[in-house]
Design an enzyme around this catalytic site. Structure first.
Site: not given
Ligand code: 3HC
Length: 700
Positions: A61, A100, A103, A123
């Site tokens: 992210a 992310g 993911e 994270e």
């Protein structure tokens, strides 16, 4: 140029992402991916491939977006769109698929990676947990134990390891896009199913309660004080017991609470601080960097040997200089022993160890250093000794060699003055153990040239260190502040605390170890010896060193003599309280006219940490550190300051500058201005209602 482009190659729709530098999942990228996947549903493509331009697959992210209002489409929506695609989607991974980004790859139906690629869910290093399905999909593919290792450590793993854990389906050596397209064709030809990780269920027998208990214990110890690691375990446990969608709801709730937590704000601050600290303010863009292919190290002791390992580990040849053949052999043996320990832990292969050792050579003759590109002096901590060494180096080293000193306290300008080329002299202050600690304090002398400083900062990155630039003063950034931390600890001890209370208070606050236990471990005699050469001003008032002096003079030098602030069992090294230490504390208080009084844990914590902050602010006033966040980098990477507090200056911002300043003023009124003179910068920020962060940003 658009961040997402699309073309059909061999009947496969290729969605190409291009969001430099690391393809972070920014708003534009998220929107672009969704549009591309949706549009591709209606075209002639048989399957889809998601691939990235630039140095890496999506690295997560966009961290700069955290803390700002959420904007749809979210990463979760992107992931749902990919997973629900009616056409098979293959992720083509190179570089680092992280957070992310990984993911997103886990939501694809198949994953193909270059053998050089790495994947991970880092994270936790930002005080977060994977918030886009990572805690639910990773255990479904890799099993609970492996997923917990991956997510609670945050460490990336190689493509081959990921393949062995089912996290990746195919690994290729080169031509990633071509390989991914042909993989997609092969799958389409075979009529392969759209494999959705959400459809896998975890056999509860593989994840008994004891497994989670074991992880809670491990993580509670390793990441003491941190919230996210324990929440990760709860989420992975939910992946076993709850249907996917319910697990995702739980993951999202925990993710949201982490994003808004002070811990994550602190750790995100450090992420950017560690990148900023490598940048030299005002440096002309075209400043050269000298090539460093060989390094000479003066001194083969623990420090010199550790420094040598850093360079050998990245393939740079090292020559260690020692005063005698015997000392040299001892140094080389120590390096070999340290590598051996790493091999025995399985962190290095025998072959890798031998490759590194082959790069480390020794000499007892300064002439042996005449050709090296950089020298790092790690000799005895004494100005005259260092000046003599630098005069010799000046005589033998080739023009343009970088002459660095690893001094912790000595004046780099005076060392440079012993040479005819002070522009080539710089401080490179490593932290012990030098092959482990991430920090490298680079000390810019008055005459150090921009090229010299630039080279020192760049080589830090090459040897996997985090550099921070300091100016010349006694102790530079780290030790100048640390002296204040230790002095305040001593004032708390002589003024009413006990070793146990002080250590527990600081450990509770988040320090890895209490300051007095650390002192026992490293040896109380080291600072005692240093004090013998210090001026009274450098030593401070007697109350802040009377106790350690008395302990050392009684032969209580810490763990190595079986006693210091505590007593240590000769066999097990188990620590216990020692009434003799308390007798010393009380005797010294009486001798120096200090009236002991009960002192609260909170007072100890505030005084000790505010002493750090006040000195940090003075360091900024003096222009010794480039920015407040550099100080945070120094303390978290060199002094085990808890990352979830973000470093002393970030912590001051979090507490409130006015509150910190008012407390320091009250300590000044209580203990005197000689000890607690509030920093002028702190006073200014308190009156302006500004944070250190704002002050630093204004000066970038
Ligand atoms: N968001 C925003 N900026 C990022 C970023 C990210 N995820 N990752 C890196 N950057 C920026 C850096 O700040 C740096 O900016 P600068 O040049 O202005 O200083 C630039 O990209 C290059 O980064 P590095 O200097 O770190 O480059 P390296 O090549 O050394 O390393 C990397 C590349 C391994 C990708 C490293 O940058 C990294 O580890 N990035 C963070 C990865 C991460 O933590 N991802 C998880 C994010 S949280 C998440 O995904 C939540 C999800 O679960 C919902």
């Amino acid at each position: 140029m658009s961040v997402v482009s699309y073309e059909i190659i061999d009947g496969v729709g290729v969605i190409r992402l291009n969001n430099p530098p690391v393809n972070a999942l920014s708003y534009a990228l998220r929107e672009g991916i969704i549009d591309a996947v949706n549009a591709a549903q209606a075209d002639a493509s048989r399957a889809l491939v998601i691939v990235c331009d630039g140095r890496t697959f999506v690295a997560g992210a966009d961290i700069t977006e955290f803390g700002k209002p959420a904007r749809e489409p979210s990463t979760t929506t992107v992931i749902a769109t990919i997973e629900q695609s009616a056409k098979l989607v293959v992720a083509a991974i190179h570089g680092t698929a992280l957070g992310g980004g990984f993911e997103l790859a886990l939501a694809c139906h198949y994953r193909c990676a270059l053998s050089s690629a790495k994947v991970g869910l880092p994270e936790v290093k930002l005080g977060l947990l994977p918030g886009a399905g990572g805690t639910q999909r990773a255990p479904r593919l890799a099993g609970v134990d492996a997923a917990l290792e991956l997510i609670t450590s945050g460490n990336a793993i190689s493509a081959s390891k990921a393949l062995s854990l089912n996290l990746i389906d195919r690994v290729v050596d080169d031509e990633l896009l071509a390989a991914a397209v042909s993989y997609a064709v092969e799958l389409a030809d075979a009529g392969a199913e759209l494999k959705k990780v959400r459809d896998i269920s975890i056999d509860p027998a593989t994840a008994p309660a004891e497994l989670f208990d074991k992880w809670r214990k491990t993580v509670g110890k390793k990441a003491r004080g941190q919230t996210a690691p324990l929440l990760i375990i709860d989420c992975v446990a939910a992946a076993v017991t709850l249907p996917m969608d319910e697990g995702l709801v739980q993951e999202r709730a925990h993710f949201t609470s982490c994003v808004s937590s002070p811990q994550s704000a602190a750790m995100r601050h450090l992420f950017f601080a560690e990148r900023a600290s490598a940048k030299i303010k005002g440096l002309a863009k075209d400043t050269a960097v000298r090539e460093v292919k060989s390094v000479g190290i003066i001194g083969g002791g623990t420090m010199g040997g550790g420094i040598a390992m850093n360079f050998a580990n990245v393939g740079i040849a090292v020559t260690i200089l020692e005063v005698s053949g015997e000392a040299l052999q001892r140094g080389l043996d120590l390096v070999r022993k340290n590598y051996g320990i790493t091999v025995s832990k399985g962190k290095l292969s025998e072959q890798q160890m031998n490759d590194c050792l082959a790069l480390i050579d020794g000499t007892t003759d300064y002439e042996g250093l005449c050709d090296v590109d950089m020298i790092i002096e790690a000799a005895f901590e004494n100005l005259e000794v260092k000046q003599q060494i630098f005069a010799k180096l000046d005589a033998v080293c080739k023009p343009g060699a970088i002459l660095a000193t690893n001094t912790s306290y000595q004046d780099v300008d005076q060392i440079a003055a012993a040479t005819s080329r002070p522009e080539d002299v710089v401080g490179m202050h490593f932290f012990s153990p030098a092959n482990v600690m991430k920090l490298l304090e680079v000390v810019r002398g008055e005459k150090s040239s921009p090229v010299t400083v630039n080279t020192a900062m760049k080589i830090a990155k090459t040897i996997n260190k985090i550099p921070a630039l300091a100016g010349v003063c006694y102790g530079f950034i780290g030790n100048r502040m640390f002296r204040n931390y230790i002095a305040e600890t001593q004032r708390c001890l002589i003024g009413g605390g006990t070793p146990e209370q002080i250590d527990n208070a600081m450990q509770q606050w988040g320090m890895a170890m209490g300051p007095l236990s650390v002192n026992d471990l490293s040896g109380i005699d080291i600072s005692y010896a240093a004090r013998q050469t210090q001026t009274q001003e450098q030593k401070g008032e007697p109350a802040c060193y009377a106790i350690p002096d008395a302990l050392v003079e009684m032969g209580r030098k810490g763990q190595k003599t079986g006693a210091g602030y505590y007593r240590y069992d000769a066999k097990t090294r188990a620590k216990s309280s020692d009434p003799i230490a308390m007798e010393v504390v009380e005797a010294m208080a009486a001798k120096h006219g200090v009236e002991r009084r009960p002192i609260s844990d909170e007072e100890i914590q505030n005084r000790v940490i505010y002493a750090l902050i006040n000195e940090g602010a003075k360091i900024l006033e003096d222009g010794i550190a480039q920015r407040p966040s550099d100080i945070d980098v120094v303390f978290t990477n060199g002094y085990a300051f808890p990352v979830f507090r973000g470093g002393p200056m970030h912590y001051a911002d979090a507490v409130g500058i006015k509150k910190v300043y008012d407390s320091i003023c009250s300590y000044r009124d209580q203990f005197g201005e000689a000890i607690w003179k509030p920093s002028a910068l702190l006073a200014q920020l308190a009156s302006e209602g500004k944070t250190f962060n704002q002050w630093g940003q204004e000066r970038e």
